[in-house]
Design a protein around this motif. Structure first.
Motif, short mmCIF file in Angstrom:
data_model
loop_
_atom_site.label_atom_id
_atom_site.label_comp_id
_atom_site.label_asym_id
_atom_site.label_seq_id
_atom_site.Cartn_x
_atom_site.Cartn_y
_atom_site.Cartn_z
N GLY A 69 0.87 -1.34 0.05
CA GLY A 69 -0.16 -0.04 0.04
C GLY A 69 0.79 1.35 0.01
N SER A 70 2.15 1.24 0.01
CA SER A 70 3.01 2.38 -0.10
C SER A 70 3.52 3.06 -1.24
N GLY A 71 3.17 2.13 -2.27
CA GLY A 71 3.63 2.89 -3.70
C GLY A 71 4.87 1.93 -4.32
N SER A 72 4.38 1.20 -5.32
CA SER A 72 5.48 0.32 -5.67
C SER A 72 6.80 0.87 -6.25
N PHE A 73 6.72 1.77 -7.30
CA PHE A 73 7.90 2.15 -7.90
C PHE A 73 8.59 3.05 -7.07
N GLU A 74 8.02 3.91 -6.09
CA GLU A 74 8.76 4.82 -5.19
C GLU A 74 9.56 4.05 -4.10
N ILE A 75 8.88 2.88 -3.72
CA ILE A 75 9.55 1.90 -2.58
C ILE A 75 10.78 1.37 -3.48
N ALA A 76 10.52 0.76 -4.51
CA ALA A 76 11.40 -0.11 -5.16
C ALA A 76 12.69 0.63 -5.57
#
Length: 344
Positions: free
Chosen positions: A19-26
């Motif tokens: 729920g935290s944002g796929s691309f930003e975290i990756a």
């Protein structure tokens, strides 16, 4: 600082990175040189590739319909059965060589994976092809956060080690072994092996740690007050007239509802939020796009900030309110909720 020297890290970024944002975290994990990423489905991995993520990505639930995308975007499938192994191997071209795969072993979860009786056929199939190369072999602890299941966790570890040894003897080359998850990192250091998979711990929660000691809350969910109303005694609030203030009082309507991931079970006083540093209860049922709070006596104004969860009112607190788990609280936050990122 919880890991032994040399232990690799696979970061779970499935389900929109909890729920935290796929691309930003990756992207942040790639910058910090994490060893591996893992997603549940092929589409998640494809989205990360298109966004510029180049590091290795394991796909945990590959399907034949996604094999073309897996190969095109250099994703690495989890292989959990002979059927998926043979199907993927057949899909590869005859001149393909050493395509990276990850073998899933079932040591007690009974969800996906090979069991001991499957190993002879698995190893025979691997020996008959040069198209595939086993990069890692792994399993999943079913209760690493529970002291009552420590004996079973040890059983799983021993069973996994035995199976992995049989596989390595047959393959005659080394691979990465991993079984530990977030709670396993802190509770079962002997299970760290070559690599650990960290999931919800990335986002500041470990059910094993009292008050999340040693972890920092990385996410805050907040909204604002849209309108404040003063009600007379016994006037009702919301659908089906479920909300009542017997003595009258003030309610604040805030911009979050079940379409944003705020579960309807939080309605009728079950859920709490924080306004101006004070806890306030929900009133009436949770609507699709908004809900109402009892703010009697708090001098709340339109535009005031409302905290749904943070380090003070944690996702564990919200999970207890509706008898679920913190994972569900995080992953249910819909993608229409705006994410704002702060880098330190």
């Amino acid at each position: 600082n919880k890991l032994k020297p040399g232990v690799k890290v696979m970061a779970m970024v499935k389900a929109f990175s909890y729920g935290s944002g796929s691309f930003e975290i990756a992207n942040l994990l790639q910058y910090h040189k994490v060893d591996y990423l893992a997603v549940a489905y092929t589409d998640e991995g494809v989205s990360l590739r298109k966004a510029g993520i180049t590091m290795p990505i394991m796909v945990m639930s590959p399907e034949p319909s996604g094999f073309d995308a897996i190969i095109k975007h250099n994703l690495e499938p989890e292989i959990y059965s002979l059927e998926i192994l043979k199907s993927f191997s057949s899909y590869l071209n005859e001149n393909d060589y050493d395509y990276p795969i990850h073998l899933k072993l079932d040591t007690g979860m009974h969800r996906l994976g090979f069991e001991e009786p499957d190993l002879p056929d698995l190893l025979r199939s691997l020996a008959e092809t040069t198209k595939l190369k086993v990069i890692s072999v792994f399993s999943h602890l079913v209760g690493s956060d529970s002291a009552s299941l420590d004996e079973f966790s040890l059983y799983q570890l021993n069973r996994f080690t035995d199976m992995a040894n049989v596989i390595e003897e047959s393959l005659r080359y080394p691979f990465i072994s991993h079984i530990s998850n977030t709670s396993g990192i802190t509770r079962h250091p002997n299970a760290q092996l070559d690599m650990v998979r960290i999931g919800i711990g990335l986002y500041g929660f470990d059910g094993n740690l009292q008050n999340n000691q040693g972890l920092r809350t990385v996410a805050v969910l907040k909204t604002t007050v849209t309108q404040v109303k003063r009600l007379k005694a016994n006037e009702t609030v919301g659908y089906s007239r479920k909300g009542v203030l017997p003595d009258g009082g003030d309610i604040a309507t805030v911009k979050i509802g079940y379409a944003d991931g705020y579960n309807r079970k939080f309605g009728n006083g079950v859920g709490k939020m924080i306004i101006n540093g004070k806890p306030v209860n929900t009133v009436g049922v949770i609507c699709m796009d908004m809900c109402m709070l009892d703010v009697t006596g708090l001098n709340v104004k339109i535009g005031d900030e409302v905290i749904v969860f943070n380090s003070e009112l944690s996702i564990a607190d919200l999970a207890k309110q509706i008898d679920t788990i913190p994972y569900e609280i995080l992953t249910n936050i819909s993608q229409r909720v705006k994410r704002v990122y702060f880098y330190e």
